[in-house]
Scaffold this active site. Structure first.
Site, short mmCIF file in Angstrom:
data_model
loop_
_atom_site.label_atom_id
_atom_site.label_comp_id
_atom_site.label_asym_id
_atom_site.label_seq_id
_atom_site.Cartn_x
_atom_site.Cartn_y
_atom_site.Cartn_z
CG HIS A 269 -29.40 12.76 38.22
ND1 HIS A 269 -29.22 11.45 37.82
CD2 HIS A 269 -28.89 13.54 37.24
CE1 HIS A 269 -28.61 11.45 36.65
NE2 HIS A 269 -28.40 12.70 36.27
CG ASP A 326 -27.61 20.66 33.82
OD1 ASP A 326 -26.50 20.91 33.33
OD2 ASP A 326 -28.34 19.76 33.41
N1 CMC Z 1 -38.43 19.77 42.52
C1 CMC Z 1 -39.47 19.36 43.30
N2 CMC Z 1 -39.84 18.08 43.42
C2 CMC Z 1 -39.16 17.17 42.72
C3 CMC Z 1 -38.07 17.52 41.89
C4 CMC Z 1 -37.72 18.86 41.80
N3 CMC Z 1 -36.71 19.27 41.03
N4 CMC Z 1 -37.56 16.40 41.31
C5 CMC Z 1 -38.31 15.38 41.75
N5 CMC Z 1 -39.27 15.84 42.62
C6 CMC Z 1 -40.25 15.05 43.37
C7 CMC Z 1 -41.38 14.55 42.48
O1 CMC Z 1 -42.44 15.47 42.46
C8 CMC Z 1 -41.73 13.24 43.13
O2 CMC Z 1 -42.48 13.52 44.30
P1 CMC Z 1 -43.66 12.49 44.78
O3 CMC Z 1 -42.94 11.21 45.06
O4 CMC Z 1 -44.23 13.14 45.96
O5 CMC Z 1 -44.61 12.40 43.64
C9 CMC Z 1 -40.39 12.70 43.62
O6 CMC Z 1 -39.56 13.88 43.81
C10 CMC Z 1 -39.69 11.80 42.60
O7 CMC Z 1 -39.70 12.48 41.37
P2 CMC Z 1 -39.54 11.79 39.96
O8 CMC Z 1 -39.96 12.73 38.89
O9 CMC Z 1 -40.17 10.43 40.00
O10 CMC Z 1 -37.99 11.60 39.92
P3 CMC Z 1 -37.20 11.15 38.69
O11 CMC Z 1 -36.02 10.42 39.17
O12 CMC Z 1 -38.09 10.47 37.73
O13 CMC Z 1 -36.82 12.56 37.99
C11 CMC Z 1 -35.66 14.44 37.25
C12 CMC Z 1 -35.56 13.03 37.83
C13 CMC Z 1 -34.23 14.93 36.98
C14 CMC Z 1 -36.41 14.40 35.90
C15 CMC Z 1 -36.39 15.35 38.25
O14 CMC Z 1 -35.74 15.32 39.50
C16 CMC Z 1 -36.55 16.78 37.74
O15 CMC Z 1 -37.49 17.07 37.01
N6 CMC Z 1 -35.59 17.69 38.11
C17 CMC Z 1 -35.61 19.03 37.60
C18 CMC Z 1 -35.05 19.05 36.18
C19 CMC Z 1 -33.53 18.88 36.15
O16 CMC Z 1 -32.81 19.48 36.91
N7 CMC Z 1 -33.05 18.04 35.21
C20 CMC Z 1 -31.62 17.83 35.00
C21 CMC Z 1 -31.19 16.44 35.28
S1 CMC Z 1 -29.40 16.30 35.32
C22 CMC Z 1 -28.84 16.67 33.77
C23 CMC Z 1 -29.26 15.74 32.71
O17 CMC Z 1 -29.45 14.54 32.94
O18 CMC Z 1 -29.38 16.18 31.56
#
Ligand code: CMC
Length: 388
Positions: A269, A326
């Site tokens: 998140h 989720d």
């Molecule tokens: N699985 C594997 N690796 C992950 C994941 C994941 N679900 N989420 C983040 N990472 C890794 C990412 O690859 C990165 O690694 P590195 O630093 O080595 O490059 C690191 O963790 C940080 O990731 P980020 O994308 O910069 O993190 P963020 O805070 O920008 O992204 C997120 C948040 C929710 C978009 C992301 O965690 C994600 O895509 N999760 C899966 C989709 C999901 O469940 N979304 C629902 C969010 S909650 C409900 C809502 O808000 O609507």
């Protein structure tokens, strides 16, 4: 670039002031108007929460009754709105339909166009909350070719949504109170989450003075993506793909592999870096509903094992990736009979309470049009010459 600060996607810039929702991502705290989400999920209900979000305080008994009456008198759709549905392909995604029909409402309610009038604003907010269940349920019943059902004002908000979704024209629909309560909790947990992508979209659209129905349609469009509200559907697809507990290590390895675009859906998140307080409440509800229905969903076992294994893995620990709201909401909705493509529409019904609250808050401020800047990385000045 002079005085411009570069902050892609406003990740570390407060773009507005808001008194509605507080999130402390490190401590896993979520408060609506100061009240912890856990307390509201246990003791309150969605309509009381919607009132709280919009008005800042919990309603008195009288205020609650007035809101129930207002919702009951605005929960029908104009018959011409219903005819819009027939223009969509039957296999259209319900969110695609929702973007269209909610936006179209702006063509129907000319009497709420004066957004400078506080009563008109309240009426628009009430109409949106009232109509969302029928708008969402109709997108489902249309897709399966069943007649659309009207609301029944003897039922509460969640029960009414269930009967419009699943009721049949040839038999009486008996509401299961355990399912209705679980849906109400889902609504409460999803009602608001400060400046997430869809809420920021609503605020940005609203800053131009746009029609409230059009602003909420913009929020629905933003919610649809798999990184936001579409995650609940994506989680279920992922769990189905994994298929069995033995395949979990393979999925984890793929999620860690930087050459593979696969991510563990429902994990991580932008704000919560410890745990998502909503995920605990929803996990408990999922177990309760499955036990109540006597269902043994193998996907729940896969989800729980996946969580257990991931939370022991250095990759997820180091990056502070925990299950979000989720991760379990899809399993819960599936147990209740919702088809996968309706999960995000359910989220949209709930988030409407938050969107309209932010819309109301913004309209109450003397707020000019929002105008983010950019860091221009294109060509420098050059002069036109005809192609040879
Ligand atoms: N699985 C594997 N690796 C992950 C994941 C994941 N679900 N989420 C983040 N990472 C890794 C990412 O690859 C990165 O690694 P590195 O630093 O080595 O490059 C690191 O963790 C940080 O990731 P980020 O994308 O910069 O993190 P963020 O805070 O920008 O992204 C997120 C948040 C929710 C978009 C992301 O965690 C994600 O895509 N999760 C899966 C989709 C999901 O469940 N979304 C629902 C969010 S909650 C409900 C809502 O808000 O609507």
């Amino acid at each position: 670039h002079g005085l411009l600060a570069f902050d892609p996607g406003f990740r570390s810039t407060a773009a507005c002031k808001s008194a509605i929702t507080f999130v402390d991502g490190d401590k896993g705290i979520l408060l609506y108007r100061g009240y912890p989400i856990e307390e509201l999920a246990e003791h309150s209900d969605f309509i009381e929460v919607a009132y709280l979000l919009m008005n800042g305080e919990l309603p008195t008994v009288m205020q609650r009754t007035q809101l129930d009456l207002a919702l009951g008198s605005h929960n029908l759709l104009h018959e011409q709105v219903l005819s819009f549905y027939r223009g969509f392909r039957r296999d259209a995604h319900p969110m695609a339909v929702m973007v269209g029909v909610v936006g179209a409402l702006s063509a129907f309610y000319h009497d709420v166009m004066n957004i400078r009038d506080a009563n008109d604003r309240q009426l628009a907010a009430t109409r949106l909350i009232a109509k969302m269940p029928m708008l969402a349920a109709a997108s489902y019943t249309y897709s399966i070719g069943r007649p659309m059902r009207y609301p029944n004002n003897k039922l509460d908000y969640a029960s009414n949504f269930l009967q419009m979704m699943f009721g049949s024209p040839v038999a009486e629909y008996v509401v299961d109170p355990v399912l209705a309560r679980a849906l109400d909790v889902i609504f409460t947990l999803h009602a608001d989450h400060e400046q997430n992508a869809s809420t920021s979209t609503v605020r940005l659209a609203a800053s131009s003075g746009a029609n409230p129905f059009a602003c909420i349609a913009a929020g629905i469009a933003s919610l649809w993506g798999p990184a936001h509200g579409g995650a609940n559907e994506a989680v279920l697809k992922m769990l189905m793909e994994i298929g069995s507990v033995e395949n979990i290590p393979k999925a984890i390895a793929r999620a860690k592999d930087k050459d593979d675009s696969f991510r563990l859906m429902g994990f991580g998140h932008r704000i919560y870096k410890n745990f998502d307080p909503r995920s605990r409440v929803i996990q408990a509800q999922a177990k309760k509903v499955l036990t109540h229905l006597g269902k043994d969903d193998p996907l729940l076992e896969i989800a729980m094992r996946l969580e257990e294994i991931a939370l022991k893995d250095e990759y997820f620990i180091g990056r502070k990736l925990y299950p979000n709201v989720d991760f379990y909401s899809g399993i819960l909705l599936r147990a209740m009979g919702f088809p996968m493509n309706m999960f995000t529409a359910v989220f949209a019904v709930a988030r409407t309470a938050g969107w309209v609250s932010h819309w109301l808050e913004l309209q109450g401020e003397s707020h000019g049009i929002d105008r983010p800047r950019q860091l221009y990385v294109g060509k420098a000045l050059r002069h036109y010459s005809k192609a040879k």
